[in-house]
Motif scaffolding. Structure first.
Motif, PDB file in Angstrom:
ATOM      1  N   LYS A 109       0.835  -1.193   0.000  1.00 16.90           N
ATOM      2  CA  LYS A 109       0.000   0.000   0.000  1.00 16.90           C
ATOM      3  C   LYS A 109       0.873   1.248   0.000  1.00 16.90           C
ATOM      4  O   LYS A 109       1.772   1.392   0.812  1.00 16.90           O
ATOM      5  N   THR A 110       0.601   2.171  -0.908  1.00 14.09           N
ATOM      6  CA  THR A 110       1.445   3.348  -1.105  1.00 14.09           C
ATOM      7  C   THR A 110       1.007   4.518  -0.237  1.00 14.09           C
ATOM      8  O   THR A 110      -0.176   4.826  -0.133  1.00 14.09           O
ATOM      9  N   VAL A 111       1.992   5.161   0.397  1.00 17.13           N
ATOM     10  CA  VAL A 111       1.764   6.394   1.138  1.00 17.13           C
ATOM     11  C   VAL A 111       2.107   7.553   0.206  1.00 17.13           C
ATOM     12  O   VAL A 111       3.049   7.461  -0.585  1.00 17.13           O
ATOM     13  N   ALA A 112       1.360   8.641   0.285  1.00 14.72           N
ATOM     14  CA  ALA A 112       1.561   9.773  -0.619  1.00 14.72           C
ATOM     15  C   ALA A 112       2.991  10.300  -0.541  1.00 14.72           C
ATOM     16  O   ALA A 112       3.614  10.292   0.525  1.00 14.72           O
ATOM     17  N   LEU A 113       3.488  10.764  -1.682  1.00 14.71           N
ATOM     18  CA  LEU A 113       4.856  11.297  -1.746  1.00 14.71           C
ATOM     19  C   LEU A 113       5.036  12.462  -0.790  1.00 14.71           C
ATOM     20  O   LEU A 113       6.045  12.544  -0.075  1.00 14.71           O
ATOM     21  N   GLY A 114       4.065  13.388  -0.762  1.00  9.43           N
ATOM     22  CA  GLY A 114       4.183  14.551   0.114  1.00  9.43           C
ATOM     23  C   GLY A 114       4.302  14.171   1.572  1.00  9.43           C
ATOM     24  O   GLY A 114       5.145  14.710   2.304  1.00  9.43           O
ATOM     25  N   ALA A 115       3.485  13.222   2.018  1.00 17.82           N
ATOM     26  CA  ALA A 115       3.526  12.773   3.415  1.00 17.82           C
ATOM     27  C   ALA A 115       4.853  12.093   3.726  1.00 17.82           C
ATOM     28  O   ALA A 115       5.426  12.272   4.811  1.00 17.82           O
ATOM     29  N   THR A 116       5.346  11.328   2.768  1.00 18.84           N
ATOM     30  CA  THR A 116       6.627  10.639   2.960  1.00 18.84           C
ATOM     31  C   THR A 116       7.771  11.633   3.092  1.00 18.84           C
ATOM     32  O   THR A 116       8.628  11.509   3.978  1.00 18.84           O
ATOM     33  N   VAL A 117       7.799  12.625   2.214  1.00 21.13           N
ATOM     34  CA  VAL A 117       8.862  13.637   2.250  1.00 21.13           C
ATOM     35  C   VAL A 117       8.801  14.453   3.543  1.00 21.13           C
ATOM     36  O   VAL A 117       9.832  14.727   4.162  1.00 21.13           O
ATOM     37  N   LEU A 118       7.594  14.831   3.959  1.00 18.52           N
ATOM     38  CA  LEU A 118       7.447  15.608   5.198  1.00 18.52           C
ATOM     39  C   LEU A 118       7.920  14.802   6.407  1.00 18.52           C
ATOM     40  O   LEU A 118       8.575  15.339   7.305  1.00 18.52           O
ATOM     41  N   THR A 119       7.595  13.522   6.431  1.00 16.99           N
ATOM     42  CA  THR A 119       8.061  12.670   7.527  1.00 16.99           C
ATOM     43  C   THR A 119       9.577  12.578   7.537  1.00 16.99           C
ATOM     44  O   THR A 119      10.222  12.667   8.590  1.00 16.99           O
ATOM     45  N   CYS A 120      10.153  12.428   6.357  1.00 14.78           N
ATOM     46  CA  CYS A 120      11.611  12.339   6.248  1.00 14.78           C
ATOM     47  C   CYS A 120      12.271  13.640   6.704  1.00 14.78           C
ATOM     48  O   CYS A 120      13.278  13.619   7.419  1.00 14.78           O
ATOM     49  N   LEU A 121      11.705  14.766   6.309  1.00 14.28           N
ATOM     50  CA  LEU A 121      12.238  16.062   6.727  1.00 14.28           C
ATOM     51  C   LEU A 121      12.156  16.228   8.239  1.00 14.28           C
ATOM     52  O   LEU A 121      13.097  16.720   8.880  1.00 14.28           O
ATOM     53  N   ALA A 122      11.033  15.809   8.816  1.00 14.14           N
ATOM     54  CA  ALA A 122      10.863  15.932  10.268  1.00 14.14           C
ATOM     55  C   ALA A 122      11.855  15.046  11.013  1.00 14.14           C
ATOM     56  O   ALA A 122      12.456  15.466  12.007  1.00 14.14           O
ATOM     57  N   LEU A 123      12.033  13.823  10.532  1.00 10.94           N
ATOM     58  CA  LEU A 123      12.972  12.908  11.187  1.00 10.94           C
ATOM     59  C   LEU A 123      14.409  13.413  11.099  1.00 10.94           C
ATOM     60  O   LEU A 123      15.252  13.050  11.921  1.00 10.94           O
ATOM     61  N   THR A 124      14.679  14.238  10.106  1.00  7.23           N
ATOM     62  CA  THR A 124      16.031  14.796   9.945  1.00  7.23           C
ATOM     63  C   THR A 124      16.199  16.095  10.721  1.00  7.23           C
ATOM     64  O   THR A 124      17.112  16.231  11.547  1.00  7.23           O
ATOM     65  N   TRP A 125      15.304  17.052  10.482  1.00  6.71           N
ATOM     66  CA  TRP A 125      15.492  18.398  11.019  1.00  6.71           C
ATOM     67  C   TRP A 125      14.946  18.593  12.426  1.00  6.71           C
ATOM     68  O   TRP A 125      15.255  19.588  13.082  1.00  6.71           O
ATOM     69  N   LEU A 126      14.120  17.665  12.912  1.00  6.52           N
ATOM     70  CA  LEU A 126      13.655  17.739  14.299  1.00  6.52           C
ATOM     71  C   LEU A 126      14.436  16.805  15.209  1.00  6.52           C
ATOM     72  O   LEU A 126      14.053  16.578  16.346  1.00  6.52           O
ATOM     73  N   ASN A 127      15.514  16.272  14.668  1.00  2.40           N
ATOM     74  CA  ASN A 127      16.352  15.351  15.439  1.00  2.40           C
ATOM     75  C   ASN A 127      17.644  16.052  15.875  1.00  2.40           C
ATOM     76  O   ASN A 127      18.528  16.281  15.052  1.00  2.40           O
ATOM     77  N   PRO A 128      17.755  16.405  17.151  1.00  2.00           N
ATOM     78  CA  PRO A 128      18.962  17.099  17.619  1.00  2.00           C
ATOM     79  C   PRO A 128      20.249  16.336  17.360  1.00  2.00           C
ATOM     80  O   PRO A 128      21.312  16.935  17.212  1.00  2.00           O
ATOM     81  N   HIS A 129      20.158  14.996  17.294  1.00  4.20           N
ATOM     82  CA  HIS A 129      21.365  14.215  17.023  1.00  4.20           C
ATOM     83  C   HIS A 129      21.960  14.569  15.666  1.00  4.20           C
ATOM     84  O   HIS A 129      23.179  14.499  15.477  1.00  4.20           O
ATOM     85  N   ALA A 130      21.105  14.940  14.716  1.00  7.38           N
ATOM     86  CA  ALA A 130      21.604  15.323  13.396  1.00  7.38           C
ATOM     87  C   ALA A 130      22.478  16.566  13.503  1.00  7.38           C
ATOM     88  O   ALA A 130      23.528  16.670  12.856  1.00  7.38           O
ATOM     89  N   TYR A 131      22.047  17.521  14.323  1.00  2.00           N
ATOM     90  CA  TYR A 131      22.830  18.747  14.507  1.00  2.00           C
ATOM     91  C   TYR A 131      24.118  18.471  15.281  1.00  2.00           C
ATOM     92  O   TYR A 131      25.183  18.982  14.936  1.00  2.00           O
ATOM     93  N   LEU A 132      24.005  17.664  16.314  1.00  2.00           N
ATOM     94  CA  LEU A 132      25.187  17.376  17.135  1.00  2.00           C
ATOM     95  C   LEU A 132      26.239  16.627  16.333  1.00  2.00           C
ATOM     96  O   LEU A 132      27.437  16.910  16.451  1.00  2.00           O
ATOM     97  N   ASP A 133      25.792  15.673  15.510  1.00  2.00           N
ATOM     98  CA  ASP A 133      26.739  14.863  14.742  1.00  2.00           C
ATOM     99  C   ASP A 133      27.380  15.653  13.603  1.00  2.00           C
ATOM    100  O   ASP A 133      28.607  15.698  13.478  1.00  2.00           O
ATOM    101  N   THR A 134      26.532  16.256  12.762  1.00  2.00           N
ATOM    102  CA  THR A 134      27.061  16.889  11.551  1.00  2.00           C
ATOM    103  C   THR A 134      27.576  18.307  11.780  1.00  2.00           C
ATOM    104  O   THR A 134      28.611  18.684  11.240  1.00  2.00           O
ATOM    105  N   VAL A 135      26.844  19.082  12.578  1.00  2.00           N
ATOM    106  CA  VAL A 135      27.230  20.485  12.753  1.00  2.00           C
ATOM    107  C   VAL A 135      28.293  20.644  13.843  1.00  2.00           C
ATOM    108  O   VAL A 135      29.342  21.251  13.621  1.00  2.00           O
ATOM    109  N   VAL A 136      28.031  20.081  15.025  1.00  2.00           N
ATOM    110  CA  VAL A 136      28.944  20.292  16.152  1.00  2.00           C
ATOM    111  C   VAL A 136      30.168  19.388  16.062  1.00  2.00           C
ATOM    112  O   VAL A 136      31.309  19.868  16.026  1.00  2.00           O
ATOM    113  N   LEU A 137      29.963  18.062  16.019  1.00  2.64           N
ATOM    114  CA  LEU A 137      31.097  17.134  16.044  1.00  2.64           C
ATOM    115  C   LEU A 137      31.940  17.225  14.774  1.00  2.64           C
ATOM    116  O   LEU A 137      33.165  17.356  14.837  1.00  2.64           O
TER     117      LEU A 137
END
Length: 207
Positions: A109-137
């Motif tokens: 069963k297919t999930v809409a492209l827009g919903a998938t992209v928004l979820t992916c963006l949220a999992l990336t940009w709302l995850n502080p570990h992403a900032y700590l790993d890539t930006v700080v470390l």
């Protein structure tokens, strides 16, 4: 700067970037799941790759110093990320224990492209570990290199990120025969729910 030092910096960035990215986390779990479902894989891989490139460039450019000097902003991001991860854990748990969802997964069963992209963006940009790993470390590590070598290191890290997400997203289909069984999706979603829950708890407890 010499061509040798630039190459060494790029290789260091590649290795350091992969060391930070290749771990069980919210973003990787989502990419893996989309790869297994063979849905919007290119879009998900592109979002993750571009997002990482932006964060890496920010770290090389010195944004890590600004982040560490703004603890309130990091606290807001931390709790927002924890709330989102907790919500995603609940949805993953519901998928794991819902027979109708398991049937839908098996049938693709297919999930809409827009919903998938928004979820992916949220999992990336709302995850502080992403900032700590890539930006700080990564940013701090890059500061040990002089001049343009820092940017070659950043380029190496970006290449490592792209290679990883492409391999994870498009390589996941090799596990297709195993995930042809509904019980395999139950196991995967249970693991994802547990990972998201642990990440959410970790963000709150370390605040």
């Amino acid at each position: 700067m010499t061509s040798t030092s630039a190459a060494l910096a790029a290789l260091s960035g590649l290795g350091f970037g992969l060391a930070l990215i290749v771990a069980i986390g919210a973003q990787n779990a989502f990419v893996l799941r989309q790869g297994l479902r063979r849905q919007h894989v290119l879009a998900v891989v592109a979002v993750c790759t571009v997002s990482d490139a932006v964060l890496i460039a920010a770290g090389i450019g010195g944004a890590g110093v600004l982040m560490t000097s703004a603890p309130l902003a990091m606290t807001v991001v931390r709790y927002a990320g924890a709330a989102f991860l907790l919500g995603y854990a609940v949805f993953a748990a519901r998928r794991a224990f819902s027979s109708s969802t398991l049937i839908a997964e098996s049938n693709g069963k297919t999930v809409a492209l827009g919903a998938t992209v928004l979820t992916c963006l949220a999992l990336t940009w709302l995850n502080p570990h992403a900032y700590l790993d890539t930006v700080v470390l990564l940013g701090s590590f890059a500061n040990t290199y002089a001049g343009a070598d820092r940017w070659f290191l950043g380029a190496g890290a970006m290449v490592g990120s792209a290679l990883w997400f492409v391999a994870l997203g498009f390589g996941a289909r090799l596990l297709g025969p195993f995930f042809a069984r509904p019980v395999a999706w139950r196991i995967l979603d249970s693991v994802i729910a547990l990972v998201m829950l642990c990440l959410a708890a970790g963000l709150v407890l370390t605040a």
